[in-house]
Design a protein around this motif. Structure first.
Motif, PDB file in Angstrom:
ATOM      1  N   ALA A  89       0.836  -1.208   0.000  1.00  0.00           N
ATOM      2  CA  ALA A  89       0.000   0.000   0.000  1.00  0.00           C
ATOM      3  C   ALA A  89       0.869   1.254   0.000  1.00  0.00           C
ATOM      4  O   ALA A  89       0.573   2.226  -0.700  1.00  0.00           O
ATOM      5  CB  ALA A  89      -0.934  -0.002   1.203  1.00  0.00           C
ATOM      6  N   GLU A  90       1.957   1.231   0.776  1.00  0.00           N
ATOM      7  CA  GLU A  90       2.869   2.385   0.804  1.00  0.00           C
ATOM      8  C   GLU A  90       3.566   2.560  -0.536  1.00  0.00           C
ATOM      9  O   GLU A  90       3.803   3.686  -0.980  1.00  0.00           O
ATOM     10  CB  GLU A  90       3.921   2.209   1.910  1.00  0.00           C
ATOM     11  N   GLN A  91       3.910   1.446  -1.175  1.00  0.00           N
ATOM     12  CA  GLN A  91       4.579   1.523  -2.473  1.00  0.00           C
ATOM     13  C   GLN A  91       3.657   2.134  -3.523  1.00  0.00           C
ATOM     14  O   GLN A  91       4.065   3.005  -4.297  1.00  0.00           O
ATOM     15  CB  GLN A  91       5.062   0.131  -2.899  1.00  0.00           C
ATOM     16  N   VAL A  92       2.402   1.689  -3.541  1.00  0.00           N
ATOM     17  CA  VAL A  92       1.449   2.238  -4.503  1.00  0.00           C
ATOM     18  C   VAL A  92       1.198   3.711  -4.190  1.00  0.00           C
ATOM     19  O   VAL A  92       1.142   4.552  -5.089  1.00  0.00           O
ATOM     20  CB  VAL A  92       0.139   1.429  -4.521  1.00  0.00           C
ATOM     21  N   ALA A  93       1.079   4.043  -2.907  1.00  0.00           N
ATOM     22  CA  ALA A  93       0.899   5.447  -2.521  1.00  0.00           C
ATOM     23  C   ALA A  93       2.100   6.284  -2.962  1.00  0.00           C
ATOM     24  O   ALA A  93       1.941   7.425  -3.409  1.00  0.00           O
ATOM     25  CB  ALA A  93       0.689   5.557  -1.014  1.00  0.00           C
ATOM     26  N   ALA A  94       3.307   5.714  -2.871  1.00  0.00           N
ATOM     27  CA  ALA A  94       4.509   6.438  -3.299  1.00  0.00           C
ATOM     28  C   ALA A  94       4.478   6.709  -4.805  1.00  0.00           C
ATOM     29  O   ALA A  94       4.919   7.771  -5.261  1.00  0.00           O
ATOM     30  CB  ALA A  94       5.770   5.652  -2.937  1.00  0.00           C
ATOM     31  N   VAL A  95       3.952   5.747  -5.572  1.00  0.00           N
ATOM     32  CA  VAL A  95       3.811   5.965  -7.009  1.00  0.00           C
ATOM     33  C   VAL A  95       2.900   7.167  -7.255  1.00  0.00           C
ATOM     34  O   VAL A  95       3.223   8.076  -8.028  1.00  0.00           O
ATOM     35  CB  VAL A  95       3.252   4.704  -7.721  1.00  0.00           C
ATOM     36  N   VAL A  96       1.768   7.192  -6.563  1.00  0.00           N
ATOM     37  CA  VAL A  96       0.796   8.278  -6.735  1.00  0.00           C
ATOM     38  C   VAL A  96       1.389   9.610  -6.293  1.00  0.00           C
ATOM     39  O   VAL A  96       1.308  10.612  -7.003  1.00  0.00           O
ATOM     40  CB  VAL A  96      -0.503   7.980  -5.959  1.00  0.00           C
ATOM     41  N   GLU A  97       2.001   9.636  -5.112  1.00  0.00           N
ATOM     42  CA  GLU A  97       2.576  10.871  -4.583  1.00  0.00           C
ATOM     43  C   GLU A  97       3.659  11.416  -5.505  1.00  0.00           C
ATOM     44  O   GLU A  97       3.700  12.616  -5.798  1.00  0.00           O
ATOM     45  CB  GLU A  97       3.177  10.628  -3.200  1.00  0.00           C
ATOM     46  N   TYR A 140       3.571  -4.543  -7.205  1.00  0.00           N
ATOM     47  CA  TYR A 140       3.375  -4.246  -5.784  1.00  0.00           C
ATOM     48  C   TYR A 140       2.085  -4.881  -5.271  1.00  0.00           C
ATOM     49  O   TYR A 140       2.060  -5.444  -4.172  1.00  0.00           O
ATOM     50  CB  TYR A 140       3.326  -2.734  -5.544  1.00  0.00           C
ATOM     51  N   VAL A 141       1.030  -4.785  -6.063  1.00  0.00           N
ATOM     52  CA  VAL A 141      -0.256  -5.357  -5.643  1.00  0.00           C
ATOM     53  C   VAL A 141      -0.142  -6.880  -5.530  1.00  0.00           C
ATOM     54  O   VAL A 141      -0.606  -7.475  -4.560  1.00  0.00           O
ATOM     55  CB  VAL A 141      -1.389  -4.953  -6.612  1.00  0.00           C
ATOM     56  N   ALA A 142       0.480  -7.521  -6.502  1.00  0.00           N
ATOM     57  CA  ALA A 142       0.637  -8.983  -6.467  1.00  0.00           C
ATOM     58  C   ALA A 142       1.412  -9.411  -5.231  1.00  0.00           C
ATOM     59  O   ALA A 142       1.046 -10.385  -4.558  1.00  0.00           O
ATOM     60  CB  ALA A 142       1.336  -9.465  -7.742  1.00  0.00           C
ATOM     61  N   ALA A 146      -0.005 -11.703  -2.213  1.00  0.00           N
ATOM     62  CA  ALA A 146       0.709 -12.932  -1.850  1.00  0.00           C
ATOM     63  C   ALA A 146       1.089 -12.952  -0.369  1.00  0.00           C
ATOM     64  O   ALA A 146       1.058 -14.004   0.277  1.00  0.00           O
ATOM     65  CB  ALA A 146       1.965 -13.083  -2.713  1.00  0.00           C
ATOM     66  N   SER A 147       1.433 -11.785   0.179  1.00  0.00           N
ATOM     67  CA  SER A 147       1.840 -11.732   1.589  1.00  0.00           C
ATOM     68  C   SER A 147       0.643 -11.662   2.539  1.00  0.00           C
ATOM     69  O   SER A 147       0.808 -11.755   3.754  1.00  0.00           O
ATOM     70  CB  SER A 147       2.729 -10.505   1.827  1.00  0.00           C
ATOM     71  N   GLY A 148      -0.552 -11.460   1.990  1.00  0.00           N
ATOM     72  CA  GLY A 148      -1.740 -11.327   2.819  1.00  0.00           C
ATOM     73  C   GLY A 148      -2.000  -9.902   3.270  1.00  0.00           C
ATOM     74  O   GLY A 148      -2.977  -9.628   3.969  1.00  0.00           O
ATOM     75  N   GLU A 149      -1.136  -8.983   2.890  1.00  0.00           N
ATOM     76  CA  GLU A 149      -1.336  -7.568   3.263  1.00  0.00           C
ATOM     77  C   GLU A 149      -2.571  -6.990   2.573  1.00  0.00           C
ATOM     78  O   GLU A 149      -3.322  -6.229   3.177  1.00  0.00           O
ATOM     79  CB  GLU A 149      -0.100  -6.750   2.873  1.00  0.00           C
ATOM     80  N   LEU A 150      -2.772  -7.371   1.311  1.00  0.00           N
ATOM     81  CA  LEU A 150      -3.910  -6.865   0.543  1.00  0.00           C
ATOM     82  C   LEU A 150      -4.922  -7.983   0.351  1.00  0.00           C
ATOM     83  O   LEU A 150      -4.550  -9.155   0.254  1.00  0.00           O
ATOM     84  CB  LEU A 150      -3.455  -6.348  -0.828  1.00  0.00           C
ATOM     85  N   PRO A 151      -6.204  -7.634   0.254  1.00  0.00           N
ATOM     86  CA  PRO A 151      -7.213  -8.670  -0.007  1.00  0.00           C
ATOM     87  C   PRO A 151      -7.037  -9.249  -1.404  1.00  0.00           C
ATOM     88  O   PRO A 151      -6.445  -8.610  -2.280  1.00  0.00           O
ATOM     89  CB  PRO A 151      -8.540  -7.913   0.121  1.00  0.00           C
ATOM     90  N   PRO A 152      -7.542 -10.462  -1.639  1.00  0.00           N
ATOM     91  CA  PRO A 152      -7.424 -11.063  -2.966  1.00  0.00           C
ATOM     92  C   PRO A 152      -8.015 -10.147  -4.043  1.00  0.00           C
ATOM     93  O   PRO A 152      -9.080  -9.564  -3.851  1.00  0.00           O
ATOM     94  CB  PRO A 152      -8.232 -12.361  -2.849  1.00  0.00           C
ATOM     95  N   GLN A 153      -7.296  -9.997  -5.135  1.00  0.00           N
ATOM     96  CA  GLN A 153      -7.731  -9.169  -6.263  1.00  0.00           C
ATOM     97  C   GLN A 153      -6.852  -9.482  -7.451  1.00  0.00           C
ATOM     98  O   GLN A 153      -5.790 -10.086  -7.310  1.00  0.00           O
ATOM     99  CB  GLN A 153      -7.651  -7.688  -5.907  1.00  0.00           C
ATOM    100  N   LEU A 195      -7.556  -0.428  -3.138  1.00  0.00           N
ATOM    101  CA  LEU A 195      -6.767  -1.592  -2.738  1.00  0.00           C
ATOM    102  C   LEU A 195      -7.445  -2.402  -1.634  1.00  0.00           C
ATOM    103  O   LEU A 195      -7.081  -3.535  -1.370  1.00  0.00           O
ATOM    104  CB  LEU A 195      -5.381  -1.164  -2.262  1.00  0.00           C
ATOM    105  N   GLY A 196      -8.398  -1.775  -0.953  1.00  0.00           N
ATOM    106  CA  GLY A 196      -9.074  -2.464   0.135  1.00  0.00           C
ATOM    107  C   GLY A 196      -8.325  -2.407   1.438  1.00  0.00           C
ATOM    108  O   GLY A 196      -8.394  -3.339   2.248  1.00  0.00           O
ATOM    109  N   VAL A 197      -7.555  -1.305   1.638  1.00  0.00           N
ATOM    110  CA  VAL A 197      -6.805  -1.171   2.893  1.00  0.00           C
ATOM    111  C   VAL A 197      -7.139   0.173   3.539  1.00  0.00           C
ATOM    112  O   VAL A 197      -7.592   1.098   2.876  1.00  0.00           O
ATOM    113  CB  VAL A 197      -5.275  -1.260   2.672  1.00  0.00           C
TER     114      VAL A 197
END
Length: 199
Positions: A89-97, A140-142, A146-153, A195-197
């Motif tokens: 989530a932080e990585q995706v946010a960093a892309v956006v920022e 990043y999402v994958a 895989a780590s369980g940090e994000l819900p399945p998508q 992302l569901g977080v």
């Protein structure tokens, strides 16, 4: 002796080509794609107009290369910023920022890269780099799924949707010259929801 001479000629031609690309990029950053002419690029680069055409047969060829150069810089910048974060989530946010922040610092260039009407060859470069952003985010999402940090998508679908949302959210404000600091937090909140977080 001939070898050294050939190497010098190659180096001179390469330097001239880089000056032309840098000049075109600088003009595009100030005036957009429509404000660029081959003559203006030649003048800024300190070369004859014919020299520009020696390296790039048409304006479309020149600006396809300019778009490649500028877009790759942007992709590299967001990848570097995301690499400094630890969660998906932080990585995706960093892309956006990073993407948004850089766009707001150079709005004319950002608008040219994102949405200004251009030649079809140049527009094809846009699609290539949208795909590069999507691939970066999908990774990043994958990893987060895989780590369980994000819900399945579906990482590809999520990434493509996020890139589309990001570009669309920036285009209107950049075109109107009204993108402000509130743009980025709104996008970050949207990304977290997508992302569901929790932010």
């Amino acid at each position: 002796m001939a070898y050294r001479s050939t190497e010098r000629v190659k180096a001179r031609l390469s330097a001239s080509r880089e000056r032309i690309i840098a000049a075109a990029l600088a003009i595009m950053a100030g005036h957009g794609y429509a404000g660029c002419s081959v003559a203006a690029v030649a003048e800024r680069a300190g070369v004859a107009t014919g020299s520009v055409y020696r390296h790039f047969p048409t304006k479309a060829h020149l600006f396809a290369e300019v778009f490649r150069t500028a877009s790759q810089r942007e992709v590299d910048a967001v990848a570097r910023a995301a690499a400094l974060r630890s969660t998906a989530a932080e990585q995706v946010a960093a892309v956006v920022e990073t993407f948004s922040g850089r766009a707001l610092r150079s709005p004319r260039l950002a608008y040219a890269l994102l949405a200004e009407p251009v030649d079809p060859a140049v527009d094809a470069e846009r699609l290539t780099f949208r795909r590069a952003y999507a691939d970066l985010i999908a990774g990043y999402v994958a990893a987060g799924v895989a780590s369980g940090e994000l819900p399945p998508q579906d990482p590809e679908l999520t990434a493509t949707a996020l890139v589309g949302a990001l570009a669309e959210a920036m285009v209107g404000p950049l075109a109107a010259g009204v993108a402000g600091p509130g743009t980025i937090p709104d996008l970050i909140r949207f990304i977290h929801r997508a992302l569901g977080v929790s932010p």
